[in-house]
Design a protein around this motif. Structure first.
Motif, PDB file in Angstrom:
ATOM      1  N   SER A  63       0.780  -1.075  -0.097  1.00 53.75           N
ATOM      2  CA  SER A  63      -0.048  -0.049   0.047  1.00 53.75           C
ATOM      3  C   SER A  63       0.764   1.378   0.131  1.00 53.75           C
ATOM      4  O   SER A  63       0.332   2.283  -0.222  1.00 53.75           O
ATOM      5  CB  SER A  63      -0.921   0.107   1.294  1.00 53.75           C
ATOM      6  OG  SER A  63      -0.209   0.149   2.390  1.00 53.75           O
ATOM      7  N   ARG A  64       1.927   1.023  -0.006  1.00 56.44           N
ATOM      8  CA  ARG A  64       3.079   2.246   0.313  1.00 56.44           C
ATOM      9  C   ARG A  64       4.146   1.967  -1.059  1.00 56.44           C
ATOM     10  O   ARG A  64       5.429   1.697  -0.484  1.00 56.44           O
ATOM     11  CB  ARG A  64       3.832   2.448   1.532  1.00 56.44           C
ATOM     12  CG  ARG A  64       2.755   2.908   2.694  1.00 56.44           C
ATOM     13  CD  ARG A  64       3.679   3.247   3.870  1.00 56.44           C
ATOM     14  NE  ARG A  64       4.251   2.164   4.506  1.00 56.44           N
ATOM     15  CZ  ARG A  64       5.508   2.230   5.156  1.00 56.44           C
ATOM     16  NH1 ARG A  64       5.948   3.544   5.455  1.00 56.44           N
ATOM     17  NH2 ARG A  64       5.987   1.231   5.773  1.00 56.44           N
ATOM     18  N   THR A  65       3.827   2.005  -1.976  1.00 58.69           N
ATOM     19  CA  THR A  65       4.652   1.780  -3.297  1.00 58.69           C
ATOM     20  C   THR A  65       4.873   3.085  -4.132  1.00 58.69           C
ATOM     21  O   THR A  65       4.089   3.662  -4.354  1.00 58.69           O
ATOM     22  CB  THR A  65       3.995   0.591  -4.102  1.00 58.69           C
ATOM     23  OG1 THR A  65       3.826  -0.542  -3.446  1.00 58.69           O
ATOM     24  CG2 THR A  65       4.957   0.506  -5.428  1.00 58.69           C
ATOM     25  N   THR A  66       6.219   3.289  -4.322  1.00 63.53           N
ATOM     26  CA  THR A  66       6.550   4.268  -5.047  1.00 63.53           C
ATOM     27  C   THR A  66       7.251   4.013  -6.378  1.00 63.53           C
ATOM     28  O   THR A  66       7.865   2.871  -6.667  1.00 63.53           O
ATOM     29  CB  THR A  66       7.670   5.247  -4.119  1.00 63.53           C
ATOM     30  OG1 THR A  66       7.080   5.990  -3.167  1.00 63.53           O
ATOM     31  CG2 THR A  66       8.305   6.276  -5.093  1.00 63.53           C
ATOM     32  N   LEU A  67       6.902   4.613  -7.614  1.00 66.24           N
ATOM     33  CA  LEU A  67       7.228   4.304  -8.805  1.00 66.24           C
ATOM     34  C   LEU A  67       8.314   5.226  -9.271  1.00 66.24           C
ATOM     35  O   LEU A  67       8.355   6.465  -8.994  1.00 66.24           O
ATOM     36  CB  LEU A  67       6.247   4.501  -9.888  1.00 66.24           C
ATOM     37  CG  LEU A  67       6.662   4.117 -11.181  1.00 66.24           C
ATOM     38  CD1 LEU A  67       7.103   2.685 -11.561  1.00 66.24           C
ATOM     39  CD2 LEU A  67       5.421   4.349 -12.193  1.00 66.24           C
ATOM     40  N   ALA A  68       9.585   4.514  -9.600  1.00 65.22           N
ATOM     41  CA  ALA A  68      10.742   5.508  -9.821  1.00 65.22           C
ATOM     42  C   ALA A  68      11.267   4.898 -11.319  1.00 65.22           C
ATOM     43  O   ALA A  68      11.064   3.672 -11.715  1.00 65.22           O
ATOM     44  CB  ALA A  68      11.838   5.370  -9.033  1.00 65.22           C
ATOM     45  N   GLY A  69      11.904   5.903 -11.853  1.00 63.12           N
ATOM     46  CA  GLY A  69      12.666   5.353 -13.264  1.00 63.12           C
ATOM     47  C   GLY A  69      13.535   6.296 -13.467  1.00 63.12           C
ATOM     48  O   GLY A  69      13.725   7.514 -13.302  1.00 63.12           O
ATOM     49  N   TRP A  70      14.392   5.919 -14.398  1.00 62.58           N
ATOM     50  CA  TRP A  70      15.788   6.608 -14.858  1.00 62.58           C
ATOM     51  C   TRP A  70      15.644   6.649 -16.505  1.00 62.58           C
ATOM     52  O   TRP A  70      15.252   5.664 -17.291  1.00 62.58           O
ATOM     53  CB  TRP A  70      17.070   5.878 -14.300  1.00 62.58           C
ATOM     54  CG  TRP A  70      18.233   6.501 -15.121  1.00 62.58           C
ATOM     55  CD1 TRP A  70      18.856   7.745 -15.112  1.00 62.58           C
ATOM     56  CD2 TRP A  70      19.350   5.755 -15.916  1.00 62.58           C
ATOM     57  NE1 TRP A  70      20.034   7.799 -15.891  1.00 62.58           N
ATOM     58  CE2 TRP A  70      20.237   6.599 -16.444  1.00 62.58           C
ATOM     59  CE3 TRP A  70      19.072   4.397 -16.524  1.00 62.58           C
ATOM     60  CZ2 TRP A  70      21.043   6.166 -17.181  1.00 62.58           C
ATOM     61  CZ3 TRP A  70      20.126   4.027 -17.166  1.00 62.58           C
ATOM     62  CH2 TRP A  70      21.203   4.678 -17.433  1.00 62.58           C
TER      63      TRP A  70
END
Length: 251
Positions: free
Chosen positions: A101-108
């Motif tokens: 429920s605490r997911t962050t999406l990151a990308g480079w």
């Protein structure tokens, strides 16, 4: 904090692989579940290994970090792989001590542009949305492979956007591959649409340095390094990701 790594897990019907970096200290102490970061690599097909140093540094801050392979050269530009990686986190993130429920999406790079596309489009990942997005050294004036839309065009238009979530931008001032002005313009455009957004400019860092790597022209890929200035920049990026993951409600 110690980090354990589970490498080469298959996900999705196509059998793409991913690595999971988990803070073992939290597991051993039976502390509450950690936030999760889903971290997408850039344009090179199946280059999850490039983000290994950044993922390790992020996990050491108390975050479960999931780094999948995906193939921008696939017929659908990698859209299926990206969606399958998000589904894996939803279904299995808890297996590694993560709080789904605490997911962050990151990308480079291309992954960063795509993460922003997912933030703006509520349907991009089958209705699932991260609680925050971190986009590292991305360019936002062309279509991303997930939504097939251009972030800057969407923000400049009058059309409806998804419900705002925090977006955190990171970019090196010495990036000659993707100019930092791309992130500055996106930052301003998001602010104009009342989106919570931050921009962290890493002084002297280039496109590879922001993720704790250097570009090897012979290998034609980014590689890990022990250069102090590169490690310093990469750790700053990891700190931005960790802060976004642990405080997803605002920048």
């Amino acid at each position: 904090m110690n980090v354990s790594v589970v490498s080469g897990l298959a996900f999705g019907p196509g059998g793409q692989r991913l690595d999971v970096y988990s803070p073992t200290d939290s597991l051993e102490a039976r502390q509450p579940e950690c936030p999760i970061v889903l971290l997408w690599h850039g344009r090179g097909p199946d280059e999850r290994d490039v983000l290994a140093p950044l993922a390790m540094a992020t996990a050491a801050s108390g975050v479960v970090c999931v780094v999948p392979d995906w193939r921008p050269d696939a017929p659908d530009l990698g859209r299926t792989h990206l969606r399958e990686s998000a589904l894996f986190v939803q279904q299995h993130g808890g297996d590694f001590g993560g709080d789904v429920s605490r997911t962050t999406l990151a990308g480079w790079s291309l992954g960063g542009k795509t993460a922003v596309g997912a933030a703006l489009d509520a349907a991009a990942l089958d209705g699932w949305r991260p609680q925050a997005v971190v986009a590292i050294a991305g360019g936002y004036s062309s279509a991303d492979p997930l939504t097939r839309q251009v972030a800057m065009d969407r923000l400049a238009g009058a059309g409806a956007l998804a419900e705002p979530i925090p977006v955190h931008l990171v970019h090196g001032t010495a990036d000659v591959l993707v100019d930092i002005e791309r992130s500055r313009l996106l930052h301003a455009a998001l602010r104009d649409r009342d989106w919570p957004c931050t921009l962290t400019e890493l002084d002297g860092a280039d496109h590879a340095g922001v993720v704790m790597t250097v570009y090897d022209p012979e290998a034609r890929r980014c590689q890990a390094t022990d250069a102090e200035h590169v490690l310093r920049a990469g750790h700053q990026t990891a700190q931005v990701i960790a802060r976004a993951a642990t405080s997803p409600s605002g920048p």
